[in-house]
Design a protein around this motif. Structure first.
Motif, PDB file in Angstrom:
ATOM      1  N   GLY A 179      32.275 -50.687  48.886  1.00  0.00           N
ATOM      2  CA  GLY A 179      31.222 -50.675  47.887  1.00  0.00           C
ATOM      3  C   GLY A 179      29.995 -49.868  48.287  1.00  0.00           C
ATOM      4  N   LEU A 231      24.596 -60.508  43.679  1.00  0.00           N
ATOM      5  CA  LEU A 231      25.456 -59.324  43.607  1.00  0.00           C
ATOM      6  C   LEU A 231      25.329 -58.678  42.231  1.00  0.00           C
ATOM      7  N   ASN A 280      37.226 -49.679  39.206  1.00  0.00           N
ATOM      8  CA  ASN A 280      36.886 -50.375  40.436  1.00  0.00           C
ATOM      9  C   ASN A 280      38.106 -50.814  41.217  1.00  0.00           C
ATOM     10  N   ASN A 296      26.293 -54.099  50.041  1.00  0.00           N
ATOM     11  CA  ASN A 296      27.498 -54.475  50.763  1.00  0.00           C
ATOM     12  C   ASN A 296      27.467 -55.950  51.174  1.00  0.00           C
ATOM     13  N   ILE A 340      28.275 -57.979  48.182  1.00  0.00           N
ATOM     14  CA  ILE A 340      29.700 -57.922  47.861  1.00  0.00           C
ATOM     15  C   ILE A 340      30.479 -58.864  48.772  1.00  0.00           C
ATOM     16  N   TYR A 376      27.284 -65.732  42.790  1.00  0.00           N
ATOM     17  CA  TYR A 376      27.199 -64.324  43.154  1.00  0.00           C
ATOM     18  C   TYR A 376      26.133 -63.602  42.329  1.00  0.00           C
TER      19      TYR A 376
END
Lengths: 284, 427
Positions: free
Chosen positions: B120, A31, A110, B134, B137, A28
């Protein structure tokens, strides 16, 4: 039964630390950068001064410290011009405290997004550490500019120390300690939020237990010596001063101690964070 | 060819009711104490079936209990059930947002879940930046998003605003953009929680088309949760029915939907006393039973458009009531009332004697097109409402069997059956 082998992943009821979560986080990484970018870009959108705010804060803090600790309390600054002394301390300290305060509320801040979509939760505290790095870089640039001004215009004598090369290590240590303790705090405060009231306050206290507003040499003979030497941040801030201002106490063993504490905090942090991320949406 | 892609074993999820405070701390300490001695979590043994209408004895409740199933590659599953049946909990567990109390889930391949569109999204970022965020995510790589960017923007239909911060978007534009990202996810398994209920009709149609395409042409496995049974039946081939946290039935979607709505079958008698009432109620009066009858074709199990229907409503009272009126109404699956009928429209008010069960019938042509509808019952006397029973039964109306297959020759939209008299003038 042989199919057991070929599952991509299995969701269990029991938890535990696994390196799988770290390799997953690596998948990830895009991200991670998106979050870093988001933090940076959104930080000063719709402000007139924009990134200038990054400068204003350390300048005001330095001015305040000079007034209170230097002029009023008359604390010594190790024969270093007070401006440089405080600014160096603040630059290093700010990075640590920002990282710690921000990562320590990861789950709470979050909760909404965590409740809707899965991604390795570790990404978020990591992104905070990285986006704060930019802020640190800007403030560090300010410090260097002021340092150069003092060297060339005020005749401040400095013997360039090879310890300057340790700067990335110092930043890494601060990031690691902040990340480790931030992850522990955010995990412990998901269910019982009592501890979160202490965080802001503790960070302030911790600053006074770190040689930010005073040189280590002035406390080396006091009875608080143990407290200040036990603080893993002490060697980091002190080494930072040694490297750039040529004044202070440097010791490899002290730095090694910081490294050891960082490793323990990070491992404990990963473990607790991992355990918490599985069930926190039910409790937050 | 079709390998098992999701395997769920003994999956359970327990939730604690009430607030978190010192009470839960003592439970946590107790739990920890059991764990230290190597014993099982004491609180996993208790807990009740999740029926939100009854006040439970214990602080713990099973949102899901011992659920087992397997899903094969390329299947499209609909998950149905009442509110609180555990649908969302199941999706949350599958999408790893929370972890199970017991049991495990095995998954093969890449999975993305859309419990919400636009998770998000950050108001300060532009549409384009949000697509990247997005997408990331949801587990897409940057390269992947970049290569699909044009497609995503085109699908969303917000080209003009793509470089404007999304906080300036209308809510429709926001949702369109968000769904477009999701629709272009390249995953093996897709989990959807009623997210299709967004945007205007044309955009919904577009989304449904995209979903169908993903399932049929790209061999994706889809799990879809919705209350809109027509939508579920339209997209899914298979279905599972959850009730009070337990898997009640799984299999062919039409069978599962009719199991869910079984109360609406022809001639089946429904025990109304067990159905929760809504609003004010007198304790001496009860509607006891209702029977829905297909008067046109008594042998048919189902109802079709234009069939004549008959309701047999039985009621009893422990006290004498003067001027009683029995009422029924029909609403669509979203709960919008379509018609409201009172016995006093056609019949004088009833004087009810004590302890005698009365039965009243109502015969009518239901002027509704094929679809799922809900039957609600009620009763009142001169002084006010005696009781109201919503959602007594689901009535499914099927299309009329017709030799003419050409859909252009038949109405395709609307909910009312409507027959104007047509005449060609210049003959």
């Amino acid at each position: 039964m042989q199919q057991e082998e070929s599952w991509s992943y299995t969701i269990h009821s029991h938890s535990g630390f696994s390196f799988a979560s770290l390799t997953e986080a690596w998948h990830y990484r895009d991200l991670l950068w998106m979050f870093v970018k988001r933090d940076i870009v959104t930080n000063y959108k719709q402000t007139i001064l924009g990134p200038l705010w990054f400068f204003i804060q350390p300048i005001l803090t330095t001015a305040m410290f000079m007034l209170i600790f230097n002029r009023v309390a008359k604390l010594p600054t190790d024969q270093v011009p007070p401006v440089l002394f405080y600014l160096s301390g603040i630059t290093a300290w700010n990075y640590f405290s920002e990282c710690l305060v921000k990562t320590s509320t990861t789950f709470k801040d979050n909760a909404y997004i965590f409740g809707k979509v899965y991604f390795p939760r570790l990404i978020l505290p990591l992104s905070l550490i990285l986006s704060n790095l930019l802020k640190f870089a800007i403030q560090f640039g300010l410090f260097i500019a002021v340092l150069l001004f003092y060297i060339f215009c005020r005749g401040f004598q400095i013997h360039l120390q090879p310890y300057i090369l340790l700067t990335p290590v110092l930043v890494f240590l601060m990031a690691g300690i902040a990340l480790g303790s931030g992850m522990i705090i955010t995990s412990l405060t998901t269910k019982y939020r009592d501890l979160s009231f202490l965080v802001q306050f503790s960070v302030q206290l911790l600053m006074y237990a770190t040689p930010v507003i005073y040189p280590l040499s002035t406390v080396i003979n006091s009875r608080y010596k143990i407290l200040i030497l036990a603080n893993p941040l002490t060697p980091i801030v002190e080494t930072f001063r040694v490297a750039f201002l040529g004044k202070g106490i440097f010791s490899w063993s002290a730095l090694g101690y910081s490294f050891l504490v960082m490793t323990i905090l990070l491992l404990a942090g990963f473990y607790i964070f991992n355990k918490t991320e599985r069930s926190f949406t039910d409790t937050v | 060819m079709s390998e098992i892609i999701i395997k769920v074993e003994n999956l359970s999820k327990q939730y604690r009711l009430g607030e978190i405070g010192t009470g839960s701390l003592s439970h946590d300490l107790n739990r920890w104490w059991y764990k230290m001695r190597g014993k099982e979590d004491p609180y996993l043994k208790i807990g009740e079936v999740n029926d939100r209408t009854k006040k439970g004895e214990s602080d713990y409740v099973w949102a899901l209990k011992d659920v087992n199933f397997e899903i094969k590659k390329g299947e499209v599953w609909g998950v149905i059930g009442k509110n609180g049946a555990g649908k969302s909990t199941l999706l949350k567990l599958l999408s790893r947002v929370t972890s199970p109390s017991t049991g495990k889930i095995n998954i093969k391949g890449k999975m993305a879940s859309l419990l919400e569109v636009g998770t998000g999204f950050h108001g300060e970022l532009t549409g384009r930046e949000n697509v990247f965020l997005n997408g990331a995510i949801l587990g897409m790589r940057r390269r992947e998003i970049a290569s699909k960017m044009d497609e995503i923007i085109a699908f969303s239909g917000v080209e003009k605003y793509i470089d404007t911060p999304v906080k300036r978007y209308s809510s429709g534009m926001y949702v369109r953009l968000a769904f477009s990202v999701a629709a272009h996810l390249d995953t093996d398994i897709l989990i959807l929680d009623e997210v299709l209920a967004v945007g205007d009709a044309s955009f919904q149609q577009k989304c449904l088309g995209k979903m169908n395409d993903a399932a049929t042409n790209q061999g994706k496995t889809v799990l879809f949760v919705s209350h809109n049974l027509l939508q579920v039946q339209g997209i899914c081939k298979k279905g599972m029915l959850l009730e009070h946290g337990e898997l009640k039935m799984m299999g062919d979607i039409n069978k599962v939907v009719s199991e869910y709505t079984i109360t609406g079958k022809n001639n089946s008698e429904i025990d109304v006393t067990k159905i929760p009432r809504l609003g004010p109620k007198v304790d001496y009066f009860n509607i006891t039973r209702v029977k829905i009858i297909n008067a046109t074709d008594p042998g048919d199990q189902l109802f079709r458009e234009e069939d004549e229907m008959m309701l047999e409503i039985s009621f009893i009272s422990r006290e004498e009531i003067k001027d009683c009126v029995i009422a029924f109404s029909v609403s669509d699956v979203h709960g919008n009332a379509l018609m409201d009928c009172r016995s006093t429209q056609d019949h004088p008010a009833i004087n009810v004697s004590r302890d005698i069960e009365y039965t009243i019938t109502a015969k009518f042509d239901l002027p509704l097109r094929a679809g799922n509808y809900q039957l609600n019952l009620g009763a009142a006397c001169f002084y006010g409402i005696m009781e109201y029973v919503p959602s007594v039964a689901n009535i499914e109306i099927l299309p009329k069997i017709d030799e003419n297959d050409n859909t252009l020759y038949k109405p395709t939209v609307g909910i009312l059956l409507f027959y104007p008299k047509w005449e060609l003038i210049n003959q």
